[in-house]
Design a protein around this motif. Sequence first.
Motif, PDB file in Angstrom:
ATOM      1  N   GLY A  38       0.798  -1.222   0.000  1.00  0.00           N
ATOM      2  CA  GLY A  38       0.000   0.000   0.000  1.00  0.00           C
ATOM      3  C   GLY A  38       0.826   1.265   0.000  1.00  0.00           C
ATOM      4  O   GLY A  38       0.343   2.345   0.354  1.00  0.00           O
ATOM      5  N   GLU A  39       2.089   1.167  -0.390  1.00  0.00           N
ATOM      6  CA  GLU A  39       2.978   2.327  -0.447  1.00  0.00           C
ATOM      7  C   GLU A  39       4.030   2.090  -1.520  1.00  0.00           C
ATOM      8  O   GLU A  39       4.302   0.950  -1.894  1.00  0.00           O
ATOM      9  CB  GLU A  39       3.663   2.550   0.906  1.00  0.00           C
ATOM     10  CG  GLU A  39       4.499   1.363   1.358  1.00  0.00           C
ATOM     11  CD  GLU A  39       5.042   1.501   2.777  1.00  0.00           C
ATOM     12  OE1 GLU A  39       4.940   2.597   3.350  1.00  0.00           O
ATOM     13  OE2 GLU A  39       5.556   0.512   3.303  1.00  0.00           O
ATOM     14  N   VAL A  40       4.606   3.166  -2.033  1.00  0.00           N
ATOM     15  CA  VAL A  40       5.653   3.053  -3.052  1.00  0.00           C
ATOM     16  C   VAL A  40       6.990   3.268  -2.355  1.00  0.00           C
ATOM     17  O   VAL A  40       7.436   4.399  -2.164  1.00  0.00           O
ATOM     18  CB  VAL A  40       5.449   4.067  -4.193  1.00  0.00           C
ATOM     19  CG1 VAL A  40       6.541   3.909  -5.256  1.00  0.00           C
ATOM     20  CG2 VAL A  40       4.083   3.896  -4.823  1.00  0.00           C
ATOM     21  N   ASP A 185       8.840  -5.506  -9.487  1.00  0.00           N
ATOM     22  CA  ASP A 185       8.325  -4.453 -10.372  1.00  0.00           C
ATOM     23  C   ASP A 185       8.476  -4.897 -11.823  1.00  0.00           C
ATOM     24  O   ASP A 185       9.490  -5.485 -12.193  1.00  0.00           O
ATOM     25  CB  ASP A 185       9.096  -3.147 -10.160  1.00  0.00           C
ATOM     26  CG  ASP A 185       8.735  -2.465  -8.858  1.00  0.00           C
ATOM     27  OD1 ASP A 185       7.667  -2.778  -8.317  1.00  0.00           O
ATOM     28  OD2 ASP A 185       9.518  -1.619  -8.393  1.00  0.00           O
ATOM     29  N   PHE A 186       7.492  -4.588 -12.658  1.00  0.00           N
ATOM     30  CA  PHE A 186       7.596  -5.007 -14.060  1.00  0.00           C
ATOM     31  C   PHE A 186       6.682  -4.164 -14.928  1.00  0.00           C
ATOM     32  O   PHE A 186       5.789  -3.467 -14.441  1.00  0.00           O
ATOM     33  CB  PHE A 186       7.206  -6.482 -14.205  1.00  0.00           C
ATOM     34  CG  PHE A 186       5.715  -6.728 -14.056  1.00  0.00           C
ATOM     35  CD1 PHE A 186       4.901  -6.834 -15.165  1.00  0.00           C
ATOM     36  CD2 PHE A 186       5.141  -6.839 -12.799  1.00  0.00           C
ATOM     37  CE1 PHE A 186       3.532  -7.042 -15.032  1.00  0.00           C
ATOM     38  CE2 PHE A 186       3.781  -7.054 -12.650  1.00  0.00           C
ATOM     39  CZ  PHE A 186       2.974  -7.155 -13.773  1.00  0.00           C
ATOM     40  N   THR A 218       3.677  -0.488 -10.400  1.00  0.00           N
ATOM     41  CA  THR A 218       3.151   0.863 -10.215  1.00  0.00           C
ATOM     42  C   THR A 218       2.268   1.246 -11.400  1.00  0.00           C
ATOM     43  O   THR A 218       2.616   1.005 -12.554  1.00  0.00           O
ATOM     44  CB  THR A 218       4.304   1.864 -10.078  1.00  0.00           C
ATOM     45  OG1 THR A 218       5.173   1.406  -9.044  1.00  0.00           O
ATOM     46  CG2 THR A 218       3.799   3.245  -9.711  1.00  0.00           C
ATOM     47  N   ASN A 219       1.120   1.859 -11.115  1.00  0.00           N
ATOM     48  CA  ASN A 219       0.156   2.308 -12.137  1.00  0.00           C
ATOM     49  C   ASN A 219      -0.470   1.146 -12.912  1.00  0.00           C
ATOM     50  O   ASN A 219      -0.958   1.341 -14.030  1.00  0.00           O
ATOM     51  CB  ASN A 219       0.801   3.291 -13.120  1.00  0.00           C
ATOM     52  CG  ASN A 219       1.201   4.597 -12.442  1.00  0.00           C
ATOM     53  OD1 ASN A 219       0.510   5.055 -11.530  1.00  0.00           O
ATOM     54  ND2 ASN A 219       2.300   5.183 -12.869  1.00  0.00           N
ATOM     55  N   ALA A 220      -0.470  -0.057 -12.331  1.00  0.00           N
ATOM     56  CA  ALA A 220      -1.067  -1.208 -13.014  1.00  0.00           C
ATOM     57  C   ALA A 220      -2.571  -1.001 -13.226  1.00  0.00           C
ATOM     58  O   ALA A 220      -3.157  -1.602 -14.124  1.00  0.00           O
ATOM     59  CB  ALA A 220      -0.814  -2.484 -12.219  1.00  0.00           C
ATOM     60  N   GLY A 221      -3.183  -0.166 -12.406  1.00  0.00           N
ATOM     61  CA  GLY A 221      -4.615   0.083 -12.535  1.00  0.00           C
ATOM     62  C   GLY A 221      -4.982   1.034 -13.656  1.00  0.00           C
ATOM     63  O   GLY A 221      -6.166   1.225 -13.961  1.00  0.00           O
TER      64      GLY A 221
END
Length: 291
Positions: A38-40, A185-186, A218-221
């Motif tokens: 829930g955090e980067v 990450d990918f 990140t930004n997968a949504g």
Amino acid sequence: MAEYKKHKNDNKEAGLPVRPETAVRKTDTLVYALGGLGEVGKNMYCYEHENEICIVDCGVLFPGDELLGIDYVIPDYHHLIRQDKKRKILVITHGHEDHIGGIPFLLRQVNIDAIYAPRFAKALIQKKLAEHKGLEKTKIIEIDSDYRIRTKYFTVGFFDTIHSIPDSLGVLITTPNGSIVHTGDFKFDLTPVGRNADYQKMAYIGALKPTLLMSDSTNAGVEDFSISEKDVSREIMGIMRNAKHRMIIATFASNVYRVGQIIEAALATGRKVAVFGRSMENVVDIARKMG
């Protein structure tokens, strides 16, 4: 509390085992996050079975404006300190600071049998540990997509992924209670710069029907595809050709392919390159030495 007692009695009446839902059996495989959920930042996930813990990544979180005077935010390692008698290995998916930046702080407090890291991440970790007295001789084993780690309870394998840093790996962890895919990450890029993802191995792993997927992107949504690095490269070249004077370009030091594209475009357009910043100088130096 009343609801729990009722549930407990219902189980007893139905002839089912009665035990709290939070109870942990010796044969269970535990999965928990010490950071990155829930955090980067400060990514750190643990897979535990009996007396073994497989840790995946150990990063830092860079502080926001509300944390004045703080250099790094690191995970809370107290659970691992309390589990001092259990054997621990650390597996690194790639060399970004939010995945390797906490390693020196972890090694000061927790006994780790060995660190397993892909080639570029290993070089970055060695550079980092050289700056911390007493950690220079830490055992770091280089891994790639063909490497296997076998312990009493875990078998750990790897597959190539695409990320904004070279030598990025996903992880397949086989436990006594099933298999876990930890992607790291990918992103998917059909025309990448550098090595492509191993889609065939990913498809094979999918066909094996893993028990659990731990996916980190990140930004997968956000819908649609990310821009390909080849498109970014053409854009950089066009900007450099059209610019008449000096250019200042800011980018993440760890995005080695992007830095390489910038330098190649500068050379192609007859420009001289000056590299500024400690991280940028370190990464460029390591990348040049590693080809």
